[in-house]
Design a protein around this motif. Structure first.
Motif, PDB file in Angstrom:
ATOM      1  N   ILE A 489      34.310  45.763  38.429  1.00 58.36           N
ATOM      2  CA  ILE A 489      35.197  44.475  37.925  1.00 58.36           C
ATOM      3  C   ILE A 489      37.025  44.379  38.556  1.00 58.36           C
ATOM      4  O   ILE A 489      37.214  45.846  38.193  1.00 58.36           O
ATOM      5  N   LYS A 490      37.260  43.804  38.624  1.00 65.26           N
ATOM      6  CA  LYS A 490      39.433  44.038  39.226  1.00 65.26           C
ATOM      7  C   LYS A 490      39.448  44.489  38.067  1.00 65.26           C
ATOM      8  O   LYS A 490      39.685  43.669  36.683  1.00 65.26           O
ATOM      9  N   ALA A 491      40.834  45.422  38.160  1.00 65.09           N
ATOM     10  CA  ALA A 491      41.165  45.554  37.249  1.00 65.09           C
ATOM     11  C   ALA A 491      42.530  44.709  36.995  1.00 65.09           C
ATOM     12  O   ALA A 491      43.056  43.605  38.575  1.00 65.09           O
ATOM     13  N   THR A 492      43.051  44.282  35.818  1.00 70.87           N
ATOM     14  CA  THR A 492      43.680  42.851  35.505  1.00 70.87           C
ATOM     15  C   THR A 492      44.201  43.506  33.900  1.00 70.87           C
ATOM     16  O   THR A 492      44.998  42.870  33.184  1.00 70.87           O
ATOM     17  N   GLY A 493      44.949  44.895  33.952  1.00 73.84           N
ATOM     18  CA  GLY A 493      45.217  45.029  33.279  1.00 73.84           C
ATOM     19  C   GLY A 493      45.634  45.815  31.905  1.00 73.84           C
ATOM     20  O   GLY A 493      45.618  46.151  30.878  1.00 73.84           O
ATOM     21  N   ILE A 494      43.713  45.731  31.180  1.00 75.49           N
ATOM     22  CA  ILE A 494      42.901  45.920  30.571  1.00 75.49           C
ATOM     23  C   ILE A 494      43.657  47.378  29.759  1.00 75.49           C
ATOM     24  O   ILE A 494      43.264  47.717  28.720  1.00 75.49           O
ATOM     25  N   ARG A 495      43.843  48.004  30.721  1.00 66.24           N
ATOM     26  CA  ARG A 495      44.254  49.568  30.070  1.00 66.24           C
ATOM     27  C   ARG A 495      44.878  49.681  29.623  1.00 66.24           C
ATOM     28  O   ARG A 495      44.754  51.086  28.846  1.00 66.24           O
ATOM     29  N   ARG A 496      45.951  48.512  28.840  1.00 68.40           N
ATOM     30  CA  ARG A 496      46.373  48.594  28.037  1.00 68.40           C
ATOM     31  C   ARG A 496      46.295  48.507  27.089  1.00 68.40           C
ATOM     32  O   ARG A 496      46.592  49.272  26.073  1.00 68.40           O
ATOM     33  N   THR A 497      45.320  47.856  26.940  1.00 66.29           N
ATOM     34  CA  THR A 497      44.644  47.534  25.447  1.00 66.29           C
ATOM     35  C   THR A 497      43.115  48.438  25.268  1.00 66.29           C
ATOM     36  O   THR A 497      43.316  49.528  23.977  1.00 66.29           O
ATOM     37  N   TYR A 498      42.806  48.830  26.668  1.00 63.48           N
ATOM     38  CA  TYR A 498      41.772  50.087  26.529  1.00 63.48           C
ATOM     39  C   TYR A 498      42.208  51.014  27.519  1.00 63.48           C
ATOM     40  O   TYR A 498      41.796  50.884  28.859  1.00 63.48           O
TER      41      TYR A 498
END
Ligand code: NOJ
Ligand code: CA
Length: 705
Positions: A489-498
């Motif tokens: 799935i496209k990246a939507t900035g979840i890397r900040r949370t996870y």
């Protein structure tokens, strides 16, 4: 090195509640620097709408907001404003790894509570956050009487453009983002006929819609990019094109199995709908709007993940030199019926060779594809449920021995899980597979979802799969596993949370150059990607192919850049893991390999030095916690001369720089491997003229003396 991934406040936090600022049916806020202005209005019929202005000029005209449900009346008209609150937010947080260490999160917020004037008297909240680099807004459906569950048939969020902008877009595909970018006027967007591509026969594009991020430039040179942030328990958003009215409207990815697009019990909130705004193209790349709109780190310290370069048993299968399966039937040529290889790639011995190569060359990791049983059924096998086994190696691959050898040599083994788009089979094995990784000290997995999703009727980008990808991240976190997802799935900035969401594919990667029948990725591909796909998050592009013509393996395919551009990509394309993918023998004897040995993968800060979407871009990045800088510049099919200023360097210091650039006769097609290396001293005041060949680039390493 210890990585602190906690939410660290390093600047002031200032939240002022200004109370109710109701002014009839209209509310507005400015961005902190005053350049952007957001207006929220109810139309005469009580329809929620918004507008956006930049320096007094309207850039998004009246755009309607709404929903259609299966089990409730549409959200459309008949709304009134109950309350409106404005607040100011300004603080900073630390990225455990990333393009920069400290991120400032500074926005003005407007929260509007709305109520239906007539039955069923539902309530809904709109939250707008206006940053200097753009707008984010989301819908919130609070807990309320008589409405427990929403079955969303579609979200009708509009983006009403004020001109026929130049657009860089890929089709609104429900399954895959692996398309070439198109450069057209908005009124020329034609996703339906531009989808033809024999590599992508299985994809689903029901409307003339585009995928996000979609980037545009207005006639006045303002840059806009439309995307979403915090895609959680919801369907991915494509944008339907209305050429006559110059409007884009959200078209959520659906499910043919379930008959609705999103199911949610109340309360719930949608992802943020985002518009990044920048006066220059480079500002889009420097924007941190997407990560800022996500929740802070939930995982705390993830010092078990270390950004790294990695080599692997991978490119050879794409070239047709070896196979994924032990029976030697499956390589990328199997797809075309012209299989050439007769050897299994993932053997204990070969993996050890790669580990030695990595250890000798400052490459932290080694990926091994084709190590587990199931590959013998991979290509063309329709019943993929239950086929792949994520714990059982082929007999010629001793997983434990390889893992031990890697740790003895100080290299990280990278696990590979090709799910073949059978997520239920993968979920059944997740715990066992990740437990095995934990036991072996393996902290990164590359996942893959090739093919149509099983069960039939689900799509890669729908809510059901969004939840699957999240489950994988959450389970990974429990077992200290970081995820590099392909066909994601496209990246939507979840890397900040996870922050264990380290990288992903989600574009036409390097692999297309090895086998695509359409000539591979053209020289303009990456100068577009940097301003589109890259705005969403880290990319596992796998740069660094030195054997550009792919001889002797692929006579009809090649990489469409110069070798110097392949070096530049380690800096231009951001990812905390960067592959060093070519066959080991192709790096031998190449002085340019020194750049790959040296280049960093984790950054203190990043600056875009120049750029125009689709033409060229140069980025300088400072290696984290050091005085080392790396610069990469790339161009499209046009040769060009650039003047680079080094005013980002500390004043009063002298630096030793090594420049890797295209040779005088270099050309992406005629002479791609012509490069030169120059050593020099530079400082804060230095300026350098650099020639980039057609399809070329340059890379620089800069060390404090
Ligand atoms: C597609 C991925 O993008 C590629 O990197 C991988 O080698 C194959 N799937 C097999 O999993
Ligand atoms: Ca792929």
């Amino acid at each position: 090195m210890k990585r602190t991934a906690q939410f660290v406040l390093v600047a002031m936090v200032l939240v002022i509640m200004t109370g109710c600022i109701m002014e009839g049916n209209k509310e507005k806020i400015n961005s902190p620097n005053g350049k952007l202005l957001l207006e929220f209005m109810l139309s005469g019929k009580g329809e929620p709408t918004y507008r956006l202005h930049h320096k007094g000029e309207m850039i998004i005209d009246t755009s309607f907001l709404g929903f259609d449900f299966k089990n409730a009346p549409s959200v459309k008209d008949g709304w009134e404003i109950l309350t409106a609150r404005e607040s100011i937010h300004d603080d900073s947080w630390e990225m455990p790894w990333g393009e920069q260490k400290i991120v400032r999160n500074n926005y003005n917020e407007l929260v509007i509570e709305l109520k239906e004037t007539e039955a069923p008297h539902r309530v809904m909240t709109m939250t707008f956050r206006l940053y200097n680099d753009g707008l984010g807004f989301r819908y919130i459906f609070p807990e309320q009487e008589n409405w427990e569950e929403a079955l969303i048939m579609d979200e009708n969020t509009q983006f009403n453009l004020t001109g026929d902008h130049q657009c860089w877009w890929i089709p609104g595909d429900w399954d895959i983002y692996e398309h070439l970018y198109n450069t057209t006027k908005f009124t020329e967007i034609d996703a339906i006929s531009k989808r033809s591509n024999d590599n992508l026969a299985q994809t689903h594009i029901p409307e003339n819609a585009v995928n996000t991020p979609v980037t545009m430039r207005t006639d006045k040179g303002l840059h806009l990019s439309f995307h979403e942030a915090d895609l959680t328990d919801y369907a991915g958003m494509t944008l339907k094109i209305n050429k006559e009215k110059l409007i884009m409207q959200s078209e959520l990815v659906g499910s043919e199995r379930l008959g609705y697009k999103v199911k949610h019990s109340l309360p719930f909130k949608t992802p943020w709908r985002t518009i990044q705004v920048s006066e220059d193209a480079g500002g889009l790349i420097e924007s941190k709007l997407i990560v800022n709109l996500n929740e802070p780190n939930k995982l705390g310290d993830i010092d078990w993940f270390e950004p790294m370069k990695y080599a692997g048993i991978w490119w050879e299968m794409h070239l047709g030199k070896s196979t994924w399966d032990m029976g030697a039937t499956q390589d990328m040529n199997t797809v075309t019926g012209k299989k050439t290889s007769t050897t299994h790639g993932a053997t204990t011995e070969h993996a050890k060779e790669l580990i030695d190569f990595a250890a000798a060359n400052n490459i932290g990791g080694v990926l091994v594809e084709g190590w587990n049983t199931g590959w013998e059924h991979w290509i063309g096998f329709e019943d993929r449920e239950g086929v792949f086994d994520f714990v059982t190696p082929y007999p010629d691959y001793d997983l434990k021995e390889v893992a031990n050898y890697a740790s003895k040599k100080g290299a990280q083994l990278i696990m590979h899980h090709e799910t073949s788009a059978a997520p239920r089979t993968y979920e059944q094995q997740l715990d066992t597979a990740y437990q095995l990784m934990e036991e072996l000290g393996i902290h990164v997995v590359k996942t893959g979802y090739v093919g149509q999703i099983i069960p039939k009727g689900e799509f890669h980008h729908g809510q059901w799969m969004v939840n699957h990808y999240r489950k994988v991240l959450e389970t990974g976190a429990e077992y200290k596993v970081a995820i590099n997802a392909h066909e994601p799935i496209k990246a939507t900035g979840i890397r900040r949370t996870y922050p264990n969401a380290i990288s992903r594919e989600g574009l036409r990667g390097q692999e297309f150059n090895a086998w695509a029948s359409d000539g591979g990725n053209p020289p303009e591909h990456l100068p577009i990607v940097a301003f589109t796909r890259m705005l969403s998050g880290p990319i596992d592009y796998t740069p660094g192919i030195f054997n550009i013509k792919l001889n002797p393996y692929k006579k009809d395919n090649q990489v469409n850049t110069t070798l110097a551009q392949q070096l530049a990509l380690y800096v231009v394309i951001y990812s905390p893991i960067q592959m060093v993918p070519d066959l080991m023998e192709n790096y031998k004897g190449h002085p340019a390999f020194q750049f790959i040995r040296e280049v960093a993968v984790d950054w203190e800060t990043s600056k875009v030095l120049n750029g125009e979407v689709g033409d060229f871009v140069t980025i300088a990045r400072q290696a984290r916690d050091t005085e080392k800088w790396f610069v990469g510049g790339i161009t499209d099919e046009n040769a060009r001369d650039m003047k680079i200023a080094f005013d980002f360097l500390k004043e009063g210091k002298t630096y030793k720089a090594t420049l890797y650039k295209d040779g005088p006769d270099a050309h992406w097609d005629n002479n791609p491997t012509d490069y030169t290396i120059e050593e020099m001293e530079i400082d804060h005041n230095s300026k350098l003229n650099i020639h980039l060949a057609a399809g070329g680039g340059f890379a620089m390493s800069i060390m404090a003396e």
